[in-house]
Design a protein around this motif. Structure first.
Motif, mmCIF file in Angstrom:
data_model
loop_
_atom_site.group_PDB
_atom_site.id
_atom_site.type_symbol
_atom_site.label_atom_id
_atom_site.label_comp_id
_atom_site.label_asym_id
_atom_site.label_seq_id
_atom_site.Cartn_x
_atom_site.Cartn_y
_atom_site.Cartn_z
ATOM 1 N N UNK A 148 -6.614 18.782 5.296
ATOM 2 C CA UNK A 148 -7.713 18.070 5.938
ATOM 3 C C UNK A 148 -8.989 18.292 5.140
ATOM 4 N N UNK A 149 -9.749 17.229 4.974
ATOM 5 C CA UNK A 149 -11.014 17.309 4.246
ATOM 6 C C UNK A 149 -12.022 16.417 4.954
ATOM 7 N N UNK A 158 0.841 -1.191 0.000
ATOM 8 C CA UNK A 158 0.000 0.000 0.000
ATOM 9 C C UNK A 158 0.878 1.244 0.000
ATOM 10 N N UNK A 159 0.451 2.268 -0.710
ATOM 11 C CA UNK A 159 1.083 3.579 -0.640
ATOM 12 C C UNK A 159 0.086 4.523 0.013
ATOM 13 N N UNK A 160 0.354 4.859 1.257
ATOM 14 C CA UNK A 160 -0.597 5.672 2.015
ATOM 15 C C UNK A 160 -0.748 7.050 1.378
ATOM 16 N N UNK A 161 -2.010 7.432 1.111
ATOM 17 C CA UNK A 161 -2.296 8.736 0.525
ATOM 18 C C UNK A 161 -2.930 9.681 1.524
ATOM 19 N N UNK A 162 -3.574 9.124 2.560
ATOM 20 C CA UNK A 162 -4.245 9.984 3.541
ATOM 21 C C UNK A 162 -4.576 9.158 4.781
ATOM 22 N N UNK A 163 -4.712 9.855 5.898
ATOM 23 C CA UNK A 163 -5.286 9.240 7.090
ATOM 24 C C UNK A 163 -6.808 9.237 6.928
ATOM 25 N N UNK A 185 0.766 13.326 5.409
ATOM 26 C CA UNK A 185 -0.257 13.161 4.379
ATOM 27 C C UNK A 185 -1.561 13.780 4.880
ATOM 28 N N UNK A 186 -2.504 14.094 3.975
ATOM 29 C CA UNK A 186 -3.767 14.707 4.399
ATOM 30 C C UNK A 186 -4.576 13.783 5.304
ATOM 31 N N UNK A 187 -5.560 14.368 5.972
ATOM 32 C CA UNK A 187 -6.472 13.618 6.841
ATOM 33 C C UNK A 187 -7.884 13.735 6.273
ATOM 34 N N UNK A 188 -8.524 12.579 6.049
ATOM 35 C CA UNK A 188 -9.896 12.540 5.574
ATOM 36 C C UNK A 188 -10.792 12.026 6.691
ATOM 37 N N UNK A 189 -12.025 12.496 6.701
ATOM 38 C CA UNK A 189 -13.031 11.924 7.592
ATOM 39 C C UNK A 189 -14.378 11.997 6.898
ATOM 40 N N UNK A 190 -15.198 10.988 7.159
ATOM 41 C CA UNK A 190 -16.501 10.954 6.509
ATOM 42 C C UNK A 190 -17.252 9.692 6.849
ATOM 43 N N UNK A 191 -18.436 9.529 6.287
ATOM 44 C CA UNK A 191 -19.237 8.328 6.550
ATOM 45 C C UNK A 191 -18.537 7.067 6.042
ATOM 46 N N UNK A 192 -18.919 5.943 6.603
ATOM 47 C CA UNK A 192 -18.364 4.650 6.204
ATOM 48 C C UNK A 192 -18.543 4.451 4.704
#
Length: 278
Positions: free
Chosen positions: A200-201, A135-140, A167-174
């Protein structure tokens, strides 16, 4: 006195003589057919020979005659450690060169935290070749409902591993990680003229967007509307922000872009910075 008619008697006797062989033929069984018996015997012997040969092959291959002596990693790992690979090799590889279950071994390697895909092949006479795609991590990634922390690779796939990468941080629904990643790329292109990085997004359950730049500025973008699309509102803000920043004279914490024809700014220290309609 009745007349004696030899012709009639002969005819009667002739009918009786024809029926006797027919009844004899009807009584003939399997044991009276040598050709059929020979065919059945040959078929049974063939099945027995095949079964015996298969049993001998299985027994032969299960003997310790072709031991596996080495696992060669053809793709040097970046995140997977040598200790992890050695542990899997010791615990997952069973059997010899011929009997080892390659699919089972591949599945165990793919359970390692940073392994996206594994390929295992035999190389005569005693080697297993291993290719790894990491895996190449693109975001948390944080699931908004549970708060569970994971990572997102460059394909938008979520995986579990530890990282301290910048790396950027993402958060959102499952299940929304891939969609958020695609929108992150779109928003970054719009923000390029500002020379800032989108770090962050977040996407709320009501499909409202919130962005954070590397200088700490929070952009409340809200939901996408047909009359005022998010990318249009963001582009308008990017065009007006340099002049607006210089003219307000204070450090801005939040830019609220949820208005159809403008935006509101909240200075640093205002507790209402992140509040408002969604």
């Amino acid at each position: 006195m009745a007349d004696f008619r030899p012709g009639t008697a002969l005819r009667h006797g002739g009918l009786g003589g024809n029926r006797a062989p027919a009844r004899a033929r009807e009584k003939e069984g399997l044991w009276d057919r040598p050709a059929t018996l020979n065919l059945i015997s040959e078929v049974l012997m063939l099945f027995a020979a095949v079964a015996l040969g298969y049993a001998l092959v299985v027994w032969f291959l299960s003997r310790p005659l072709f031991p596996l002596r080495e696992v060669v990693v053809l793709t040097p790992p970046a995140q997977v450690t040598t200790a992890q690979l050695e542990y899997v090799a010791r615990t997952a590889i069973r059997g010899n060169f011929f009997s080892v279950d390659l699919e089972q071994v591949r599945g165990v390697f793919e359970k390692l935290p940073w392994v996206r895909r594994a390929e295992v092949r035999r190389r005569w006479p005693d080697v297993l070749e291993l290719r790894l795609e990491e895996h190449q991590a693109a975001a948390y990634w944080t699931v908004s409902e549970s708060g569970e922390s994971q990572l997102v690779n460059r394909y938008g796939e979520v995986f579990i591993a530890a990282s301290n990468a910048d790396i950027p941080a993402f958060s959102g629904p499952q299940g929304s990680a891939a969609y958020i990643q695609s929108r992150h790329r779109e928003f970054e292109r719009v923000l390029e003229p500002l020379g800032r990085r989108l770090v962050s997004l977040a996407l709320s359950a009501r499909q409202a967007w919130q962005l954070r730049l590397d200088d700490g500025l929070v952009i409340v973008l809200g939901r996408d509307h047909e009359k005022a699309p998010t990318d249009q509102r963001l582009a308008r803000f990017v065009h007006a922000w340099p002049n607006a920043r210089d003219s307000v004279g204070v450090q801005v914490a939040v830019a609220d872009l949820r208005y159809p024809s403008g935006f509101a700014l909240t200075p640093v220290g205002d507790l209402k910075a992140t509040k408002g309609k969604q």
